[in-house]
Scaffold this active site. Structure first.
Site, mmCIF file in Angstrom:
data_model
loop_
_atom_site.group_PDB
_atom_site.id
_atom_site.type_symbol
_atom_site.label_atom_id
_atom_site.label_comp_id
_atom_site.label_asym_id
_atom_site.label_seq_id
_atom_site.Cartn_x
_atom_site.Cartn_y
_atom_site.Cartn_z
ATOM 1 N N HIS A 117 32.564 29.695 49.496
ATOM 2 C CA HIS A 117 33.263 28.431 49.232
ATOM 3 C C HIS A 117 34.375 28.319 50.267
ATOM 4 C CE1 HIS A 117 35.566 31.433 47.053
ATOM 5 N NE2 HIS A 117 36.541 30.569 46.786
ATOM 6 N N HIS A 119 37.868 28.073 50.009
ATOM 7 C CA HIS A 119 39.250 28.524 49.848
ATOM 8 C C HIS A 119 39.649 29.337 51.087
ATOM 9 C CE1 HIS A 119 39.843 28.200 45.209
ATOM 10 N NE2 HIS A 119 40.564 27.274 45.833
ATOM 11 N N ASP A 121 41.187 32.046 51.629
ATOM 12 C CA ASP A 121 40.991 33.505 51.673
ATOM 13 C C ASP A 121 39.532 33.876 51.948
ATOM 14 O OD1 ASP A 121 40.748 32.395 49.003
ATOM 15 O OD2 ASP A 121 40.501 34.421 48.231
ATOM 16 N N HIS A 122 38.684 32.842 52.128
ATOM 17 C CA HIS A 122 37.273 33.094 52.461
ATOM 18 C C HIS A 122 36.878 32.538 53.836
ATOM 19 C CE1 HIS A 122 36.254 34.480 48.317
ATOM 20 N NE2 HIS A 122 37.409 33.860 48.118
ATOM 21 N N HIS A 216 33.226 28.517 39.617
ATOM 22 C CA HIS A 216 34.597 28.608 40.140
ATOM 23 C C HIS A 216 35.274 27.250 39.932
ATOM 24 C CE1 HIS A 216 37.716 30.589 42.374
ATOM 25 N NE2 HIS A 216 37.519 30.035 43.543
ATOM 26 N N ASP A 239 33.656 33.860 44.365
ATOM 27 C CA ASP A 239 34.699 33.735 43.343
ATOM 28 C C ASP A 239 34.092 33.045 42.135
ATOM 29 O OD1 ASP A 239 36.381 34.757 45.228
ATOM 30 O OD2 ASP A 239 37.843 33.119 45.150
ATOM 31 N N HIS A 314 37.624 41.716 46.031
ATOM 32 C CA HIS A 314 38.466 40.523 45.864
ATOM 33 C C HIS A 314 39.452 40.797 44.718
ATOM 34 C CE1 HIS A 314 39.589 36.332 44.980
ATOM 35 N NE2 HIS A 314 39.076 35.994 46.135
HETATM 36 ZN ZN LIG Z 1 39.079 33.955 46.733
HETATM 37 ZN ZN LIG Z 2 38.289 30.837 45.467
#
Ligand SMILES: [Zn+2]
Ligand SMILES: [Zn+2]
Length: 364
Positions: A117, A119, A121-122, A216, A239, A314
């Site tokens: 996805h 976000h 942090d990805h 998510h 996530d 994660h």
């Molecule tokens: Zn994440």
């Molecule tokens: Zn996420």
């Protein structure tokens, strides 16, 4: 006895003197400095990691086991799957490429990125994965797979790095850095929406990669991925809240790499933020549990899917490794599920023709 003590004292004094002498020589001798540096470089550059892409099984390197919360020991989400002679990056959290680069992998073999996805942090290091694999000699444009919206993410990174590419081509020449291989190509995965089905993303040289929707919410799209190769299989949760669709997609896999949030600890953080009058932090800590999974949820999903090996990654919140093992594993005991805690540099090997799952450390 006295003699033994005297020998010990003299011995320690000698080691200290030699150490101090060696350090002094290093400080004042450029020739010695260069020699020591040369030995260090030799050690790094002579490292041979070609066996990682050997076509004798499935391997996963964890280049990021953390989350958006700052953690000196864990980079945000990143995994590299070594299969069929290629390297597939599953998520590219901020700063994660440096972890992979420190393993001395052949960056030019990275041909595909799969995003769970969008976000940050990805996706934060997507530009670096593209740049470094281009510099590493990638033979085709980097293929980036993701749900609808991936074309916007890819176009944005391509634009952000456009000047960088121009500068590098001008400096190193278009023969060395082929301009047409610089920009990434987006591949939109269609037909997978919340709660509905799965789709084969690519199938080649005996490797099959399947995408499926996870929970998510309100984040759409949010995918997990399953890799099947030579009778072995590994599944990434992305996530997700505890997800029946994930359990279904992971049925019979060898390894499930699942996100995990220590819910009680996040509640303690929320309470602490409130007491310390940090309302914005308190609000975020209040909101996040409803779209993540507890370690227990992950273990129950693995059990429901019949997956014998669970790797929690994660990890939220950040805690030191020794304490993390206590906190994250304390409620994961379920018969038939062997649970591990991911760390940056973890290598998981699934040799073809066996049921073995081997863990080791690639370093970082
Ligand atoms: Zn994440
Ligand atoms: Zn996420």
């Amino acid at each position: 006895m006295k003699t033994v003590r005297r020998i010990l004292v003299y011995g320690i004094a000698l080691v200290v003197l030699l150490g101090a002498g060696g350090y002094a020589a290093l400080c004042f001798s450029p020739a010695l400095q260069d020699r020591v540096f040369g030995m260090m470089v030799e050690q790094v550059m002579s490292r041979d990691t070609s066996s990682l892409t050997a076509e004798d099984g499935l391997r996963v390197g964890i280049c990021g086991s953390g989350s958006p919360m700052p953690d000196a020991n864990r980079t945000p989400a990143c995994n590299i799957v070594f299969a069929a002679g290629e390297m597939f990056v599953v998520d590219a959290g901020s700063g994660s490429w440096q972890r992979a680069a420190s393993w001395r992998v052949d960056a030019g073999r990275v041909g595909t990125v799969l995003l769970t996805h969008f976000h940050s942090d990805h996706i934060g290091d997507l530009g670096e994965v593209n740049l470094q694999s281009w510099v590493g000699g990638r033979a085709a444009p980097l293929a980036v797979y993701g749900g609808p919206g991936v074309e916007r993410v890819v176009a944005g990174f391509n634009e952000a790095y456009a000047m960088d590419r121009t500068h590098r081509i001008a400096h190193h020449g278009p023969e060395f850095l082929k301009p047409e291989l610089g920009p990434m190509e987006a591949h939109v995965i269609e037909g997978v929406t919340h709660g509905s089905g799965s789709v084969v993303v690519l199938e080649r040289n005996g490797l099959k990669i399947t995408a499926f929707a996870v929970d998510h919410q309100p984040i759409e799209p949010a995918f997990g991925y399953r890799f099947d190769y030579k009778g072995r299989s590994v599944v990434f949760s992305g996530d997700t809240h505890k997800s029946a669709a994930l359990a279904e997609a992971a049925k019979g896999a060898d390894v499930l790499i699942h996100e995990a949030m220590a819910m009680e600890e996040v509640a303690i953080m929320e309470e602490t933020a409130k007491r310390n009058k940090l309302p914005r932090f308190e609000k975020i800590l209040h909101d996040i549990p409803d779209y993540h999974s507890s370690p227990r949820d992950a273990a129950e999903t693995a059990a429901a899917a019949g997956v014998p090996t669970l790797v929690l990654s994660h990890l939220i919140p950040p805690v030191p490794g020794w304490f993390g093992r206590i906190l994250f594993l304390r409620d994961t005991g379920i018969d038939g599920v062997d649970t591990h805690l991911a760390f940056d540099g973890m290598l998981i090997e699934l040799p073809a023709g066996s049921k073995d799952v081997k863990f080791s450390d690639l370093g970082r």
